[in-house]
Design an enzyme around this catalytic site. Structure first.
Site: not given
Ligand code: FBP
Length: 540
Positions: A202-203, A145, A81, A176, A205
């Site tokens: 990165k994230t 992803r 993400g 991951d 979250d």
């Molecule tokens: P990452 O764990 O890859 O950093 O993604 C974070 C995130 O924004 C989460 O908070 C959310 O649940 C998810 O990605 C949403 O996924 P997508 O971008 O596939 O809609």
């Protein structure tokens, strides 16, 4: 291409680097040998070449100009993400590489890890880099992803690296992706490919953190964007005095974003999934606890409020957790949802049929590449409004509740993931990228770029590298034990949660909202350069 006035001015911003990276040369200090956070024997066996490496810190080098090393080509990948600051990591890598040798080249693999496997790439020239400095988003090369976990994928990577003369890869991703980066590093050493692999944390979250990684990039900006809008909603709620706003916040399993936004804005309610799990609260108990606050405020003629709901809440409620895990297993083998549902245990089937139709359907939607339910697609905020409404109607009928309840649902996630990085993230990301280039220059592999002491001014930050194996433990994934970076959820004995817990009753009944306003890029440091409250509480 037309760009905004802000983007134009912001392009000229020179991100601040730690002192150790400001001079021409860096002195590498080797720390003691490391070991994994748990399961040492297994992890050591799985990572014979990258296990036990020392923590590296960079010191200011000598005043002499560093000897120019032979030119190298490097590849960079954005994984997962979006998170604000990714472009600055890339510009930091680019500038760091050019400092090592102006003939060094940087290639970007397109659309995430899949770009490495499918050989989709561009050369990142100075013109391209300049266009993206200090901007949000991952659009410079795109993200994806695809999981890098098969040796066939690793070998495809070797092919393209050999073709382009690439001897190092930087993988910018979450827990991951960095786990997979380490597996790749180990494989490339084992196969003597001469390709180094470095990770970057990165994230939005905030769940990739530990002693050596104080925060993942993007968390700061995303929380500030959400807190701005939550503050605006609070002012509206306090002006109109007729709505209860239920705001679901991204963050996957971890409630770090919700907690940080609560610390910034002081809402009436903020649910922390990790606490719900620790207390084994059922859905009905969560609903009742929310209804209690609404009732108390309503009986006080305050028929308005703001409740923050973490995105992953549903997975932490015991009966929902069991249901979701059964669905994950069933849907992994059966694409026909109706047939899969027949495999539920009687208890889970009862929970499933008790849910509103829309929510039940959302639980059966496509899984992510890791086989998990996509929590961002489940409208927990609407589920709670509906259930709290029913609970309050029952209390009204019983004569205990005298107020009015009108709920409005919001979901903030995508709104913050690509915002122009705050000064903190702009500096932090650039420093991470620069650090990655130094690690590459030093011939390191299996390391994650680390920048610490973030509560202090950026000049005092401590840059270096942490062996990825140090963050690993064994966990069950799809029925098999796998080495993975330990995910950092909110800890109930941590300072951020404890501070929140000491205040929440007051925030529930009194209206104590704080309005943070929009991110500021210029102005007093107290407004522009502050890291998150989570980081300040954790580091003090
Ligand atoms: P990452 O764990 O890859 O950093 O993604 C974070 C995130 O924004 C989460 O908070 C959310 O649940 C998810 O990605 C949403 O996924 P997508 O971008 O596939 O809609």
């Amino acid at each position: 291409m037309a760009i905004s006035a802000l983007q134009k001015e912001r392009a000229a911003y020179a991100p601040k680097l730690p002192k150790s990276l400001q001079k021409g040369c860096v002195k590498i200090v080797n720390g003691a040998a490391t070991q994994s956070v748990a399961d040492q024997a297994e992890i050591k066996k799985l990572f014979p070449h990258t296990y036990g490496m020392p923590i590296l810190t960079f010191d200011e080098g000598c005043a002499c100009s560093q000897e120019t090393k032979p030119a190298i080509n490097v590849g960079v990948i954005l994984s997962g993400g979006q998170a604000p600051g990714g472009h600055n990591v890339i510009s930091g890598i680019f500038d760091g590489l050019k400092k090592l040798n102006p003939a060094n080249k940087l290639y970007g693999f397109l659309g995430g890890p899949g770009g490495l496997v499918d050989h989709q790439y561009i050369e990142l020239t100075a013109e391209i880099i300049d266009e993206y400095r200090n901007t949000g988003g991952f659009d410079i090369i795109g993200s994806g992803r695809t999981k890098l976990e098969e040796t066939a994928q690793f070998d495809k990577g070797v092919e393209i690296c050999n073709k382009l003369g690439i001897t190092a890869l930087v993988i910018i991703g979450g827990d991951d992706s960095n786990t997979n980066a380490c597996v790749l590093a180990e494989y490339y050493i084992e196969k003597n490919t001469g390709i180094q692999v470095i990770g970057c944390p990165k994230t939005i979250d905030g769940d990739l953190k530990n002693e050596m990684i104080e925060t993942s990039f993007g968390f700061d900006t995303a929380c500030k964007v959400y807190s701005e809008v939550i503050g605006n909603i609070m002012r509206d709620a306090n002006s109109a005095k007729k709505y209860w706003h239920f705001v679901k916040l991204m963050g996957r399993s971890a409630s770090h974003i919700g907690l940080e936004c609560a610390l910034q804005t002081q809402p009436n309610i903020c649910i922390i999934s990790e606490e719900v799990e620790a207390k084994k609260q059922t859905l009905s108990e969560v609903v009742k606890s929310i209804a209690d606050v609404v009732e108390a405020r309503g009986n006080n003629k305050e028929n308005f409020g703001v409740a923050l709901i973490p995105e992953g809440l549903i997975e932490f409620i015991p009966e929902m957790k069991v249901l979701i895990s059964e669905l994950n297993d069933l849907l992994a083998h059966e694409t026909d949802v109706q047939k899969a549902l027949q495999g539920l245990t009687p208890a889970s089937a009862a929970v499933y049929s008790s849910l509103p139709d829309a929510i039940a359907r959302q639980l059966t939607l496509d899984r992510d590449p890791h086989g998990n339910v996509q929590v961002s697609l489940i409208e927990t905020e609407k589920l709670l409004i509906e259930m709290v409404g029913k609970e309050l109607a029952a209390r009204k009928a019983a004569g205990t509740y005298k107020g009015k309840f009108s709920g409005l649902a919001h979901f903030f996630g995508y709104e913050g993931r690509c915002a122009a990085p705050s000064n903190f993230d702009a500096d932090y990301c650039y420093s991470l990228g620069f650090t990655a280039s130094v690690l590459i220059g030093e011939g390191k592999s299996g390391y994650m770029a680390s920048v610490r002491n973030c509560k202090s001014a950026s000049s005092e930050w401590i840059a270096g590298g942490v062996p990825v194996t140090m963050m690993m433990n064994m966990e069950k994934r799809h029925g098999h034990m796998k080495p993975v970076i330990q995910k950092a959820l909110v800890t109930l004995d941590g300072k951020p949660f404890k501070f929140f817990a000491s205040k929440r009753e007051e925030w529930a009944t009194k209206t104590s909202y704080v309005y943070p306003g929009p991110i500021q890029y210029w102005g007093p440091s107290s407004v522009c350069d502050q890291p998150t409250k989570t980081l300040l509480l954790e580091q003090n």
